[in-house]
Design a protein around this motif. Sequence first.
Motif, short mmCIF file in Angstrom:
data_model
loop_
_atom_site.label_atom_id
_atom_site.label_comp_id
_atom_site.label_asym_id
_atom_site.label_seq_id
_atom_site.Cartn_x
_atom_site.Cartn_y
_atom_site.Cartn_z
N VAL A 1 54.70 63.22 46.62
CA VAL A 1 55.12 61.95 47.21
C VAL A 1 56.29 61.37 46.42
CG1 VAL A 1 52.83 61.47 48.14
CG2 VAL A 1 53.42 60.60 45.89
N HIS A 2 57.13 60.61 47.14
CA HIS A 2 58.39 60.15 46.56
C HIS A 2 58.65 58.71 47.02
CE1 HIS A 2 59.09 64.33 45.45
NE2 HIS A 2 58.57 64.60 46.62
N PHE A 3 58.73 57.80 46.05
CA PHE A 3 58.83 56.38 46.32
C PHE A 3 60.30 55.95 46.23
CE2 PHE A 3 54.70 57.08 44.14
CZ PHE A 3 53.87 56.85 45.24
N VAL A 4 60.81 55.40 47.33
CA VAL A 4 62.23 55.05 47.43
C VAL A 4 62.38 53.54 47.29
CG1 VAL A 4 64.29 55.18 48.88
CG2 VAL A 4 62.59 57.02 48.97
N ASP A 5 63.44 53.14 46.59
CA ASP A 5 63.76 51.72 46.42
C ASP A 5 65.27 51.60 46.28
OD1 ASP A 5 63.37 49.00 46.20
OD2 ASP A 5 62.46 49.07 44.20
N GLY A 6 65.78 50.40 46.43
CA GLY A 6 67.18 50.16 46.16
C GLY A 6 67.45 50.25 44.67
N ALA A 7 68.66 50.68 44.32
CA ALA A 7 68.96 50.96 42.91
C ALA A 7 69.42 49.74 42.12
CB ALA A 7 70.03 52.06 42.82
N ALA A 8 69.67 48.63 42.78
CA ALA A 8 70.17 47.44 42.07
C ALA A 8 69.36 46.21 42.46
CB ALA A 8 71.66 47.23 42.35
N GLY A 9 68.06 46.31 42.31
CA GLY A 9 67.19 45.19 42.63
C GLY A 9 66.13 45.54 43.63
N GLY A 10 66.54 46.19 44.73
CA GLY A 10 65.59 46.70 45.71
C GLY A 10 64.61 45.65 46.21
N TYR A 11 63.36 46.07 46.36
CA TYR A 11 62.33 45.18 46.89
C TYR A 11 62.11 43.95 45.99
CZ TYR A 11 60.96 48.95 50.10
OH TYR A 11 60.94 49.93 51.07
N ALA A 12 62.22 44.14 44.70
CA ALA A 12 62.00 43.01 43.79
C ALA A 12 63.02 41.92 44.02
CB ALA A 12 62.05 43.49 42.33
N ALA A 13 64.28 42.30 44.22
CA ALA A 13 65.34 41.32 44.50
C ALA A 13 65.15 40.70 45.87
CB ALA A 13 66.71 41.97 44.36
N ALA A 14 64.79 41.51 46.86
CA ALA A 14 64.56 40.97 48.20
C ALA A 14 63.43 39.97 48.19
CB ALA A 14 64.27 42.11 49.18
N ALA A 15 62.40 40.23 47.38
CA ALA A 15 61.22 39.36 47.36
C ALA A 15 61.53 37.99 46.76
CB ALA A 15 60.10 40.01 46.57
N THR A 16 62.60 37.87 45.96
CA THR A 16 62.90 36.57 45.37
C THR A 16 63.20 35.53 46.46
OG1 THR A 16 65.25 37.15 45.10
CG2 THR A 16 63.77 37.59 43.25
N ARG A 17 63.77 35.97 47.58
CA ARG A 17 64.07 35.02 48.66
C ARG A 17 62.78 34.50 49.31
NH1 ARG A 17 64.68 33.91 53.81
NH2 ARG A 17 66.53 32.76 54.54
N LEU A 18 61.73 35.34 49.32
CA LEU A 18 60.47 34.91 49.91
C LEU A 18 59.87 33.74 49.15
CD1 LEU A 18 58.77 38.38 50.52
CD2 LEU A 18 59.78 36.89 52.24
N LYS A 19 60.25 33.60 47.89
CA LYS A 19 59.68 32.54 47.06
C LYS A 19 60.44 31.23 47.16
CE LYS A 19 58.54 36.22 43.79
NZ LYS A 19 58.84 36.83 42.48
N LEU A 20 61.58 31.22 47.89
CA LEU A 20 62.38 30.02 47.97
C LEU A 20 61.69 28.93 48.78
CD1 LEU A 20 65.91 31.60 48.62
CD2 LEU A 20 64.94 30.82 46.44
#
Length: 380
Positions: A361-380
Amino acid sequence: MADGLDDFYAQIPVFEGFARLTDPALYRPLPEDWVLGLSDVVASTAAIRAGQYKNVNVAGAALIAAVSNALGQRDFPFTFGGDGASFALPPEDAETARAALAATAAWVRDDLALALRVALVPVAAIRAAGWDVRVARYAPSPHVSYAMFMGGGLAWAEGELKAGAHAVEPAPPGTRPDLSGLSCRWEEFPARHGLVLSLIATPVVAESEAAFQELVGDILRMTGRESEAQHPISDLKRAMSWPPAGLDVEARTSRGAQSVLRRKAVLGLQTLASWAIMRFGIRIGGFQPERYLRELVANADFRKYDDGLRMTLDCTPALADRLEARLLAAEQAGIARFGLHRQDSAIVTCYTPSALRSDHVHFVDGAAGGYAAAATRLKL
């Protein structure tokens, strides 16, 4: 010990076709006496800004590897979230889960210099709070299936984790989980269509479920044209290098009682041999490099549903703009919350217990923040 897991999870029908993921008939409620294990890297966005994106992703994937190895690599439901992971197990495996959570948190603290929150939440507590946890099995290829979660209970449990409830304390210094098979040897995969987009969309309330499913359908239709969006992993041979970009962190996952420097020296020679085998397509025994590379792409976990839609896409800026506009309209209508993050490339973290099997199995994410950076907007 395996009966609860094998009887429940193995009997859930596996579905193909990602567009079917919102069909509630595909999901089965987790048994009342099961538990959810969860992890989350504290201050992951700051760590990524400091250049620790590989460490953050490995910390997230490490829990899955630790639990899988502790279970003898039996199938179990799990999901990877970039800077954390979640899984579900029956009560007879609860102590195994607790030990894996504690050991993984200790290893992340000791070897990666990151703080990993971990918790073990009873499904009964989730239902008592008014939520549910239902699970389905999606197969991106004939070789693997990934758990999809619905019902709001996983998202509620993640909130409990971050609030400190049901916490599992990290194990004493020097405690190490079995992380065999965990690696991140690939270079970044540059975007071919203009950018790599990390997308998260979650429903606002249960009453908006039908409208949210319509939104998900729209997103999948919008991203279904290959001229504008594609699988984020491609041209694997160009992404090979030696020494591999993840040599240091892989040395830390596999060093045992050795020093990091000693393990890096040994691993350097091993990865040089692996690089030559993969780069030049050398068959060794039953290992066929070209088949492994095809399976890596086919098995990649780049889109999922865990009480919300998560996708990592190689897409055009114009498509990213249209997706953002559609998500913004859904947010303004009270249907969804969302986060998007644009970057130049993707990364992959691999769990390969055996290169001779096809179920790696192979877990893909963005290389410059990815899901963690996208999730910051959910907290606004």
